[in-house]
Design a protein around this motif. Structure first.
Motif: not given
Ligand code: AMP
Length: 223
Positions: A206-210, A118-119, A122, A11, A114-115, A141
């Motif tokens: 929100n872990g999905e942001g940049s 997605v985790a 990564r 994350s 973070l979903p 990334i």
């Protein structure tokens, strides 16, 4: 200043954590890194822990809890950023009891959302710099892609952690993290419930942001 940080493996917890650490000049206490140091040094604790870590399982509480509480007690005057602990409701309660007993105040608890899928992607892209494990490198990334097969920060050699490439181990670790009954999210929610009454701030990122967006938001929250 004392901070707890929660986030699933993958994350960006290390990246965001080091930001908070630098801002307040805190000791970064990372349970996984303490274990890796013991393993590298061939200590008895390291030998015991390795078998669990290689399987993606939690190291038993009778090893982990005293080890982490001891490091916390001996940390610097500025305070600490605790990362990777607590990872279960039992650890959350034990930590809370120890803090209460020693009169240690928490200032912030950070949760990175973070979903799960997605985790996982990564983690499998993560690479570890031989010179400094805090240099971020991830082949999945774009913003932190390595420079060829070298560290994007210092040009050091890169490796992948064996447990980062083992899907079975990743799934096991995420089963523990995303468990809201007794696992790591249960530990996070234990602190979320206490925040208002105990007077610390619970920050959700929100872990999905940049990386930069998340950093900026985090800075705005760490008043
Ligand atoms: P990490 O670097 O945080 O992914 O941790 C690596 C491994 O160390 C984990 O998969 C666990 O096996 C072990 N570990 C780290 N922190 C804890 C903890 N709080 N409780 C039990 N085991 C832990």
């Amino acid at each position: 200043m004392n901070i707890l940080i929660f986030g699933p493996n993958g994350s960006g917890k290390g990246t965001q954590g080091s930001l908070a650490k630098k801002k307040f000049d805190l000791d970064h206490i990372e349970s996984g890194a303490i274990f890796r140091k013991h393993i590298g040094g061939g200590t008895e604790l390291g030998l015991k822990a390795k078998a669990f870590i290689d399987k993606g399982e939690l190291v038993p509480d009778d090893i982990t809890i005293p080890m982490v509480l001891d490091v916390l007690k001996n940390s610097s005057a500025n305070g600490w950023l605790l990362d990777g602990f607590p990872r279960s409701i039992v650890q959350a309660e034990k930590l809370w009891d120890a803090l209460q007993k020693d009169g240690v105040k928490l200032d912030y608890v950070i949760e990175i959302l973070l979903p799960r899928e997605v985790a996982k992607a990564r983690i499998m892209g993560r690479r570890l710099c031989a010179t400094d494990p805090n240099h971020p490198n991830n082949i999945g990334i774009a913003a932190i892609a390595p420079d060829g097969d070298k560290c994007r920060v210092c040009g050091g050699a890169l490796t992948a952690r064996a447990d980062d490439q083992d899907e079975n181990a990743i799934d096991k670790r995420h089963n523990i993290y995303y468990d809201t009954k007794t696992g790591t999210l249960a530990a996070a929610y234990f602190y979320k419930d206490k925040a208002a009454e105990a007077g610390f701030k619970y920050i959700e990122l929100n872990g999905e942001g940049s990386i930069d967006e998340i950093k900026e938001f985090l800075i705005s929250q760490l008043a």
